[in-house]
Design a protein around this motif. Structure first.
Motif, mmCIF file in Angstrom:
data_model
loop_
_atom_site.group_PDB
_atom_site.id
_atom_site.type_symbol
_atom_site.label_atom_id
_atom_site.label_comp_id
_atom_site.label_asym_id
_atom_site.label_seq_id
_atom_site.Cartn_x
_atom_site.Cartn_y
_atom_site.Cartn_z
ATOM 1 N N ILE A 76 -59.657 -44.800 92.498
ATOM 2 C CA ILE A 76 -60.457 -45.376 93.583
ATOM 3 C C ILE A 76 -61.927 -45.049 93.393
ATOM 4 O O ILE A 76 -62.275 -44.103 92.677
ATOM 5 C CB ILE A 76 -60.019 -44.864 94.981
ATOM 6 C CG1 ILE A 76 -60.171 -43.333 95.065
ATOM 7 C CG2 ILE A 76 -58.627 -45.316 95.337
ATOM 8 C CD1 ILE A 76 -60.041 -42.771 96.478
ATOM 9 N N ILE A 77 -62.749 -45.849 94.049
ATOM 10 C CA ILE A 77 -64.175 -45.531 94.172
ATOM 11 C C ILE A 77 -64.540 -45.717 95.636
ATOM 12 O O ILE A 77 -63.913 -46.500 96.359
ATOM 13 C CB ILE A 77 -65.076 -46.415 93.267
ATOM 14 C CG1 ILE A 77 -64.807 -47.902 93.501
ATOM 15 C CG2 ILE A 77 -64.899 -46.058 91.810
ATOM 16 C CD1 ILE A 77 -65.783 -48.817 92.795
ATOM 17 N N ARG A 78 -65.527 -44.974 96.062
ATOM 18 C CA ARG A 78 -66.014 -45.072 97.442
ATOM 19 C C ARG A 78 -67.303 -45.880 97.437
ATOM 20 O O ARG A 78 -68.181 -45.647 96.612
ATOM 21 C CB ARG A 78 -66.262 -43.688 98.028
ATOM 22 C CG ARG A 78 -65.026 -42.808 98.059
ATOM 23 C CD ARG A 78 -65.392 -41.386 98.487
ATOM 24 N NE ARG A 78 -64.352 -40.444 98.146
ATOM 25 C CZ ARG A 78 -63.658 -39.748 99.027
ATOM 26 N NH1 ARG A 78 -63.907 -39.880 100.307
ATOM 27 N NH2 ARG A 78 -62.732 -38.907 98.636
ATOM 28 N N LYS A 79 -67.398 -46.823 98.374
ATOM 29 C CA LYS A 79 -68.613 -47.631 98.510
ATOM 30 C C LYS A 79 -69.004 -47.666 99.982
ATOM 31 O O LYS A 79 -68.135 -47.671 100.854
ATOM 32 C CB LYS A 79 -68.374 -49.072 98.039
ATOM 33 C CG LYS A 79 -68.088 -49.223 96.564
ATOM 34 C CD LYS A 79 -67.919 -50.697 96.217
ATOM 35 C CE LYS A 79 -67.596 -50.907 94.757
ATOM 36 N NZ LYS A 79 -67.351 -52.322 94.459
ATOM 37 N N ARG A 80 -70.299 -47.742 100.207
ATOM 38 C CA ARG A 80 -70.766 -47.881 101.595
ATOM 39 C C ARG A 80 -70.232 -49.179 102.171
ATOM 40 O O ARG A 80 -70.197 -50.205 101.501
ATOM 41 C CB ARG A 80 -72.294 -47.933 101.645
ATOM 42 C CG ARG A 80 -72.940 -46.595 101.544
ATOM 43 C CD ARG A 80 -74.311 -46.627 102.231
ATOM 44 N NE ARG A 80 -75.027 -45.402 102.016
ATOM 45 C CZ ARG A 80 -74.773 -44.275 102.681
ATOM 46 N NH1 ARG A 80 -73.835 -44.244 103.574
ATOM 47 N NH2 ARG A 80 -75.467 -43.194 102.432
#
Length: 150
Positions: A76-80
């Protein structure tokens, strides 16, 4: 108690299912909790991190450890969140989407095996009973009075 309680049957069954899922996930270097998280994240739009815990029935502290591990493994990646700059959306990476498909396959194979070995009528009864138990619990119809330990 000579007769098994409903609680015992539920717990023993869930423990067997959980062990089976962890064994299958382990073959791909994963865990059941990670697979469940992968299946709970929208593969196209992403999912707000704050809604994932309630969706999975997990406390924030347990979930944050799982998410950290998933991020480290490149799942996963976190994005605003473009709609709300204060929140974060979790997005699956390409690898995360591949592992999501693996997890989905494991769940569907289990589902298929149960459906092949349990009659449709028994499954409907099982689901009806499980829903009744959930209703009893969520509507506080079992332990609804406060207990005073004086």
């Amino acid at each position: 108690m000579k007769e098994k309680t409903i609680d015992y049957v539920l717990r023993a069954t869930w423990m067997a299912v959980s062990k089976m899922y962890n064994e299958e996930a382990g073959k791909a270097g994963s865990t059941m909790a990670t697979g469940f998280a992968l299946l709970s994240i929208d593969p196209e739009k992403g999912t707000p991190s704050t809604s994932l815990g309630p969706k999975m029935g997990m406390e924030a502290t347990s979930l944050s450890r799982i998410l950290k591990s998933m991020e480290e493994k490149g799942l996963i990646i976190r994005k605003r969140n473009p709609d709300d700059g204060r929140s974060v959306l979790l997005h699956l990476t390409i690898f995360g989407k591949e592992m999501r498909e693996f997890s989905k396959g494991v769940v569907l194979k289990f589902d298929e095996a149960v459906k092949e070995n349990v009659s449709e009528e028994d499954l409907k009864t099982f689901i009806k009973v499980a829903n009744s138990i959930t209703d009893l619990i969520s509507n506080k119809k079992i332990y609804n009075q406060e207990i005073s330990l004086k």
